[in-house]
Scaffold this active site. Structure first.
Site, PDB file in Angstrom:
ATOM      1  N   LYS A  45       0.858  -1.200   0.000  1.00 40.89           N
ATOM      2  CA  LYS A  45       0.000   0.000   0.000  1.00 40.89           C
ATOM      3  C   LYS A  45       0.894   1.250   0.000  1.00 40.89           C
ATOM      4  O   LYS A  45       1.923   1.277   0.691  1.00 40.89           O
ATOM      5  CB  LYS A  45      -0.891  -0.021   1.255  1.00 40.89           C
ATOM      6  CG  LYS A  45      -1.615   1.289   1.580  1.00 40.89           C
ATOM      7  CD  LYS A  45      -2.774   1.606   0.657  1.00 40.89           C
ATOM      8  CE  LYS A  45      -3.397   2.978   0.966  1.00 40.89           C
ATOM      9  NZ  LYS A  45      -4.265   3.480  -0.096  1.00 40.89           N
ATOM     10  N   CYS A  85      -2.806   9.961  -6.256  1.00 35.96           N
ATOM     11  CA  CYS A  85      -3.857   9.743  -5.252  1.00 35.96           C
ATOM     12  C   CYS A  85      -4.886  10.871  -5.372  1.00 35.96           C
ATOM     13  O   CYS A  85      -4.530  12.049  -5.262  1.00 35.96           O
ATOM     14  CB  CYS A  85      -3.282   9.708  -3.839  1.00 35.96           C
ATOM     15  SG  CYS A  85      -4.614   9.570  -2.628  1.00 35.96           S
ATOM     16  N   LYS A 118       2.935   5.802 -10.826  1.00 37.93           N
ATOM     17  CA  LYS A 118       1.521   5.412 -10.818  1.00 37.93           C
ATOM     18  C   LYS A 118       0.735   6.613 -11.328  1.00 37.93           C
ATOM     19  O   LYS A 118       0.737   7.675 -10.705  1.00 37.93           O
ATOM     20  CB  LYS A 118       1.078   5.010  -9.420  1.00 37.93           C
ATOM     21  CG  LYS A 118      -0.375   4.534  -9.413  1.00 37.93           C
ATOM     22  CD  LYS A 118      -0.674   3.708  -8.201  1.00 37.93           C
ATOM     23  CE  LYS A 118      -2.100   3.207  -8.225  1.00 37.93           C
ATOM     24  NZ  LYS A 118      -2.351   2.277  -7.131  1.00 37.93           N
TER      25      LYS A 118
HETATM   26  O1  RRO Z   1      -5.588   6.017  -0.013  1.00 39.77           O
HETATM   27  C1  RRO Z   1      -6.311   6.504  -0.908  1.00 39.77           C
HETATM   28  O2  RRO Z   1      -7.261   7.288  -0.671  1.00 39.77           O
HETATM   29  C2  RRO Z   1      -6.083   6.216  -2.318  1.00 39.77           C
HETATM   30  C3  RRO Z   1      -4.841   6.224  -2.925  1.00 39.77           C
HETATM   31 BR1  RRO Z   1      -3.257   6.505  -2.002  1.00 39.77          BR
HETATM   32  C4  RRO Z   1      -4.737   6.030  -4.324  1.00 39.77           C
HETATM   33  O3  RRO Z   1      -3.650   6.062  -4.940  1.00 39.77           O
HETATM   34  N1  RRO Z   1      -5.882   5.830  -5.009  1.00 39.77           N
HETATM   35  C5  RRO Z   1      -7.098   5.819  -4.413  1.00 39.77           C
HETATM   36  O4  RRO Z   1      -8.122   5.632  -5.082  1.00 39.77           O
HETATM   37  N2  RRO Z   1      -7.172   5.991  -3.067  1.00 39.77           N
END
Ligand code: RRO
Length: 309
Positions: free
Chosen positions: A44, A127, A162
């Site tokens: 994660k 994100c 990403k």
């Molecule tokens: O943790 C999140 O809210 C999250 C991340 Br880091 C991400 O890269 N993509 C997403 O949909 N949620």
């Protein structure tokens, strides 16, 4: 038939691995991935400090996927550094995913993992759930270059980006140019579709509380744009940069479509969250059966072989 593939020069035993999702946060969860048929152990996304994440409810299951505003809950990068030696015994690539709140934070994170035994470093620039004031970095070319300039020379381990779903080609061309300029080795393509909103019409409410109800959409809803992004980057970067496709992969047929589009491997998010680690064995079996029926003897024979109607 085997499903061996390569990402950034590293051999992957099969074509499917887990995406960086909350179910890949703890040592127990990562060990389960190690024992499974996932080709690699993807962690994660982690930050400098441990984070609890956004207030609940922050994830909502939809008929064909998930909607989330998790807010980067994770144990902090130092804990993931400690996990790495404990995951080596599974003999598969270990991939860390890092998320900073500034260029300096990305630098600290990348440097620390360059000095570790991790195999690949995924830089999460997409994100969607941090705040509503700034766009995810990968939607901003200037900020993307600022990060790449500072992190790409910190060590020898391959770094990857990403990326978010891009809805138009000209930005993909510019991102591809940065990827070439800074020798990025792989892409994880695509993150969830941010700024989405799901409404419970009976309660007249947003289904999640965090980030004022807005969040990232995943699963089969985003498969077409994920395939489109993989194909575009395959065409733009052909051969030089490995691409891991993701977005709505549930069956062997979905995987086969990503393979035709040009992906070198496929990450599984929604189906992994829902089904657990058994999804890799099932999907690999389905993929092998499709490849056999179609007369492809290996992954490389089918990669990128999309015909245009
Ligand atoms: O943790 C999140 O809210 C999250 C991340 Br880091 C991400 O890269 N993509 C997403 O949909 N949620």
């Amino acid at each position: 038939m085997n499903l061996i593939t390569k990402i950034a020069g590293r051999e992957f035993e099969s074509y499917t691995l887990n995406a960086s999702v909350p179910r890949a946060s703890t040592l127990k969860e990562l060990k389960q991935i190690g024992q499974s048929d996932s080709a690699a152990i993807m962690m994660k996304s982690c930050t400098i400090k441990k984070r609890k994440g956004n207030p609940l409810p922050r994830i909502f299951k939809l008929p064909l996927g998930y909607f989330n505003s998790e807010g980067l809950p994770n144990l902090g990068y130092k804990t993931y550094l400690e996990f790495i030696p404990k995951l080596k015994k599974y003999n598969k690539p270990i991939i860390v995913s890092v998320a900073g709140f500034s260029v300096d934070e990305y630098k600290i994170l990348v440097k620390a993992f360059q000095e570790s035994e991790v195999d690949l470093i995924e830089i999460n620039l997409s994100c969607p759930n941090i705040d509503n004031k700034t766009e995810p970095i990968a939607y901003n070319l200037k900020k993307t270059e600022e990060v790449l300039k500072e992190i790409s020379y910190l060590g020898k381990k391959p770094i990857g980006l990403k990326l978010p779903p891009y809805p138009y080609y000209s930005i993909q061309q510019k991102i591809a140019n940065l990827i070439k300029k800074y020798s990025v080795s792989f892409l994880s393509c695509v993150n969830t579709l941010g700024n989405s909103l799901i409404i419970d019409e009976i309660k007249e409410r947003s289904v999640i509380k965090a980030t004022r109800g807005f969040g990232g959409l995943s699963g089969q809803y985003i498969k077409p744009i994920a395939l489109g992004n993989v194909r575009r980057f395959y065409e733009l970067l052909k051969g030089k940069v490995s691409i891991m496709g993701m977005g709505g992969v549930k069956t062997g047929q979905d995987v086969f479509e990503f393979l035709l589009a040009g992906a070198d491997a496929v990450q599984i998010g929604t189906a992994f969250v829902e089904e657990g680690v058994s999804c890799f064995q099932r999907i690999n079996k389905e993929l092998k059966s499709i490849l056999r029926k179609k007369g492809y003897s290996s992954i490389s024979k089918a990669r990128g072989k999309l015909k245009i109607s």
